[in-house]
Design a protein around this motif. Structure first.
Motif, PDB file in Angstrom:
ATOM      1  N   LEU A  64       0.833  -1.292   0.027  1.00  0.00           N
ATOM      2  CA  LEU A  64      -0.016  -0.099   0.056  1.00  0.00           C
ATOM      3  C   LEU A  64       0.690   1.120   0.036  1.00  0.00           C
ATOM      4  N   PHE A  65       1.855   1.273   0.816  1.00  0.00           N
ATOM      5  CA  PHE A  65       2.569   2.291   0.873  1.00  0.00           C
ATOM      6  C   PHE A  65       3.598   2.533  -0.624  1.00  0.00           C
ATOM      7  N   THR A  66       4.069   1.547  -0.950  1.00  0.00           N
ATOM      8  CA  THR A  66       4.701   1.584  -2.096  1.00  0.00           C
ATOM      9  C   THR A  66       3.784   1.900  -3.365  1.00  0.00           C
ATOM     10  N   TYR A  67       2.676   1.616  -3.592  1.00  0.00           N
ATOM     11  CA  TYR A  67       1.601   1.892  -4.580  1.00  0.00           C
ATOM     12  C   TYR A  67       1.273   3.625  -4.587  1.00  0.00           C
ATOM     13  N   PHE A  68       1.357   3.804  -3.242  1.00  0.00           N
ATOM     14  CA  PHE A  68       0.843   5.365  -3.404  1.00  0.00           C
ATOM     15  C   PHE A  68       2.108   6.293  -3.362  1.00  0.00           C
ATOM     16  N   SER A  69       3.290   5.779  -2.828  1.00  0.00           N
ATOM     17  CA  SER A  69       4.374   6.647  -2.900  1.00  0.00           C
ATOM     18  C   SER A  69       5.447   6.633  -4.219  1.00  0.00           C
ATOM     19  N   SER A  73       1.027  11.883  -8.089  1.00  0.00           N
ATOM     20  CA  SER A  73      -0.299  12.117  -8.274  1.00  0.00           C
ATOM     21  C   SER A  73      -1.031  11.239  -7.140  1.00  0.00           C
ATOM     22  N   ARG A  74      -0.704   9.843  -7.308  1.00  0.00           N
ATOM     23  CA  ARG A  74      -1.339   9.203  -6.319  1.00  0.00           C
ATOM     24  C   ARG A  74      -1.096   9.458  -4.708  1.00  0.00           C
ATOM     25  N   TRP A  75       0.073   9.755  -4.597  1.00  0.00           N
ATOM     26  CA  TRP A  75       0.453  10.349  -3.262  1.00  0.00           C
ATOM     27  C   TRP A  75      -0.222  11.708  -2.842  1.00  0.00           C
ATOM     28  N   GLU A  76      -0.486  12.513  -3.909  1.00  0.00           N
ATOM     29  CA  GLU A  76      -1.445  13.684  -3.820  1.00  0.00           C
ATOM     30  C   GLU A  76      -2.830  13.445  -3.294  1.00  0.00           C
ATOM     31  N   LYS A  77      -3.364  12.608  -3.964  1.00  0.00           N
ATOM     32  CA  LYS A  77      -4.623  11.919  -3.655  1.00  0.00           C
ATOM     33  C   LYS A  77      -4.771  11.190  -2.457  1.00  0.00           C
ATOM     34  N   ILE A  78      -3.870  10.576  -1.821  1.00  0.00           N
ATOM     35  CA  ILE A  78      -4.100  10.140  -0.499  1.00  0.00           C
ATOM     36  C   ILE A  78      -3.788  11.095   0.633  1.00  0.00           C
ATOM     37  N   LYS A  79      -3.071  12.053   0.077  1.00  0.00           N
ATOM     38  CA  LYS A  79      -2.866  13.296   1.259  1.00  0.00           C
ATOM     39  C   LYS A  79      -4.009  13.904   1.390  1.00  0.00           C
ATOM     40  N   ASN A  80      -4.558  14.019   0.220  1.00  0.00           N
ATOM     41  CA  ASN A  80      -5.911  14.980   0.153  1.00  0.00           C
ATOM     42  C   ASN A  80      -6.856  14.465   1.268  1.00  0.00           C
ATOM     43  N   VAL A  81      -6.857  13.081   1.508  1.00  0.00           N
ATOM     44  CA  VAL A  81      -7.794  12.331   2.203  1.00  0.00           C
ATOM     45  C   VAL A  81      -7.410  12.039   3.789  1.00  0.00           C
ATOM     46  N   LEU A  82      -6.118  11.863   3.980  1.00  0.00           N
ATOM     47  CA  LEU A  82      -5.579  11.422   5.151  1.00  0.00           C
ATOM     48  C   LEU A  82      -4.713  12.674   6.003  1.00  0.00           C
ATOM     49  N   LYS A  83      -5.001  12.649   7.076  1.00  0.00           N
ATOM     50  CA  LYS A  83      -4.415  13.797   8.030  1.00  0.00           C
ATOM     51  C   LYS A  83      -3.011  13.509   8.049  1.00  0.00           C
ATOM     52  N   LEU A  94       0.799   7.640   4.909  1.00  0.00           N
ATOM     53  CA  LEU A  94       1.165   6.168   5.081  1.00  0.00           C
ATOM     54  C   LEU A  94       2.493   6.050   5.262  1.00  0.00           C
ATOM     55  N   LYS A  95       2.923   5.066   6.154  1.00  0.00           N
ATOM     56  CA  LYS A  95       4.288   4.636   6.611  1.00  0.00           C
ATOM     57  C   LYS A  95       4.907   3.424   5.926  1.00  0.00           C
ATOM     58  N   SER A  96       6.062   3.447   5.783  1.00  0.00           N
ATOM     59  CA  SER A  96       6.818   2.232   5.348  1.00  0.00           C
ATOM     60  C   SER A  96       7.151   1.481   6.562  1.00  0.00           C
ATOM     61  N   HIS A  97       7.616   0.110   6.246  1.00  0.00           N
ATOM     62  CA  HIS A  97       8.313  -0.528   7.589  1.00  0.00           C
ATOM     63  C   HIS A  97       9.300  -1.325   7.023  1.00  0.00           C
TER      64      HIS A  97
END
Length: 486
Positions: free
Chosen positions: A169-174, A178-188, A191-194
């Motif tokens: 999930l982290f790899t997909y959005f990061s 554009s995908r990272w921007e979309k998830i940032k607009n929804v989440l406060k 997402l974190k990697s591990h």
């Protein structure tokens, strides 16, 4: 007012840094020798120029004007050329002798769980004990907790897949701005990697996803249905949506609880003034909390997962893909896998911290001496409020606060030795952080003396602030003095 700007040459800068670093180092060594008893913490890491750096940390009890504190002071970075336990032990022994520290006053050793350091027969700790059998070895509690978590996360394919999906999930959005921007607009919070070797990163990754799973799922749905996007983006989103099922949601709830419990203890253990007695109590509390999760947690996590699944419009029942039957066996197998992971944590907690528990037990005689202090309460009514809740550090603080060392000399020494024994090697890891800042790819050729000087001035800045600049100037002047013919 006239101001002067003084610019030193690189050579002068190095000399001043080295002199100031040596003064701070000497002050620390004086404190250690005054304390007499100490413990050693050593660890290795390669630096940016591919040299193996051995960090030296000394733990001791510092007492001044009746104030008591446990210190873990940085002494040096040493370039190590050894890999074996015997070779590293010789390097450590030579360094202690060079620093004017008597290895026979060493009462504790703290290393990571590597075989060359912690090995029973040929590890560094075994060779140090052969020279001084009073230097008790305590495996780093933070490393041990990390290993417990890593092993628990690998107990079954289901658990491995769970953490794999979180990373995907982290790899997909990061992987796309554009995908990272979309998830940032929804989440406060993002997402974190591990990673496999740092258990605390798993806690961060799970916590963020647990608290934002609905938002993440909705973004994935939108991405999977957007005809304007390329196939890789849409297929990737559909694949991740498929993997967010009831099992995943249940594990998300379960590991959120477990990781928070472990992380709380892990952070507390890494404080430099942590003591063995308090650490053992916290670990026993962790064992009880994991047992409670095993007994009652799964049912609660599953119930929450089913409610979450309904809110996301996904199936809230266990199904077996290979049969057409909604199988109770699937749920039972899943429950067994969760129990297996929790049992792995419980059993590892017991045997990995057996040594620490044994040391705490060996010093239980200290508690028996509390009655002697209680008899003195008529002469010192404000000594302590409650003996039964007092820690070993509390007792030592009150002995010095009320100048009772002369009345209880043996108790005072025993307490200092006990408090000297290390709990973790977190201070070594912190020194490596400074190493990476100071010796980076832009300063890969920095000399070892300058590296150590800058590191000790940064890490031990509180002591550095008390350094007399007059002494530094006098020492610098004596070094630079030249004989002028008359």
């Amino acid at each position: 007012m006239i101001k002067f700007l003084v610019i030193f040459s690189p050579i002068i800068q190095n000399e001043l840094v080295i002199i100031m670093g040596q003064q701070v180092k000497q002050e620390i060594l004086n404190r250690i020798n005054k304390s007499k008893y100490f413990s050693i913490l050593f660890d290795c890491t390669p630096d940016v120029s591919h040299q193996e750096q051995l960090t030296e940390i000394i733990r001791y009890v510092h007492i001044v004007n009746g104030e008591v504190s446990i210190e873990e002071s940085f002494i040096d970075f040493i370039i190590s050329h050894e890999k074996t336990g015997s070779g590293l032990a010789d390097e450590i022994s030579s360094k202690l002798k060079e620093d004017g520290l008597n290895i026979m006053d060493c009462r504790g050793q703290g290393f990571d769980n590597g075989a060359n350091m912690a090995g029973v027969h040929n590890g560094v700790q075994a060779h140090i004990i052969s020279k001084n059998d009073l230097a008790m070895f305590v495996p780093c509690a933070a490393h041990s907790l990390n290993l417990i978590g890593v092993h628990a996360a690998q107990t079954s394919p289901t658990i491995i897949t769970f953490f794999g999906v979180i990373q995907k999930l982290f790899t997909y959005f990061s992987g796309s701005t554009s995908r990272w921007e979309k998830i940032k607009n929804v989440l406060k919070i993002t997402l974190k990697s591990h990673c496999e070797t740092r258990w605390s990163t798993k806690k961060q990754a799970v916590s963020v996803l647990k608290n934002n799973i609905k938002g993440v799922y909705e973004v994935l749905e939108k991405l999977s249905e957007d005809s304007k996007l390329n196939n890789d983006t849409k297929i990737g989103a559909k694949h991740l949506l498929y993997q967010v099922n009831l099992k995943f949601l249940c594990l998300l709830n379960l590991w959120y609880i477990v990781l928070n419990q472990i992380d709380y203890v892990n952070i507390a253990l890494q404080t430099k003034n942590q003591t063995i007695d308090v650490a053992v109590k916290m670990l026993n509390g962790l064992i009880k909390s994991i047992q409670e999760i095993r007994e009652n947690g799964f049912k609660k996590c599953l119930s929450e997962a089913k409610d979450m699944a309904k809110s996301l419009n996904i199936t809230s029942e266990f199904t077996n893909k290979r049969t057409s039957v909604e199988s109770k066996d699937t749920e039972n197998k899943f429950r067994a896998q969760c129990y297996e992971a929790l049992d792995s944590i419980l059993s590892s907690l017991c045997w990995r911290f057996e040594k620490m528990s044994q040391i705490a037990s060996d010093f239980n005689f200290l508690s028996e001496l509390y009655s002697e202090i209680e008899n003195f309460k008529y002469q010192a009514p404000l000594l302590m409020a409650k003996f039964e809740n007092a820690t070993q550090l509390d007792i030592l603080k009150h002995i010095h606060q009320y100048s009772l060392k002369g009345l209880y000399p043996n108790l005072e020494v025993a307490l200092r030795i006990f408090l000297t024994i290390p709990v973790t090697t977190a201070s070594c890891e912190m020194s490596f952080s400074k190493l990476k800042i100071i010796k980076n790819y832009l300063r890969s050729t920095i000399s070892q003396n300058r590296l150590t000087g800058m590191a000790i001035l940064s890490i031990e800045k509180d002591i550095g602030k008390t350094t007399s600049f007059d002494d530094v100037i006098d020492q610098f002047a004596s070094i630079k003095s030249r004989k002028v013919p008359l």
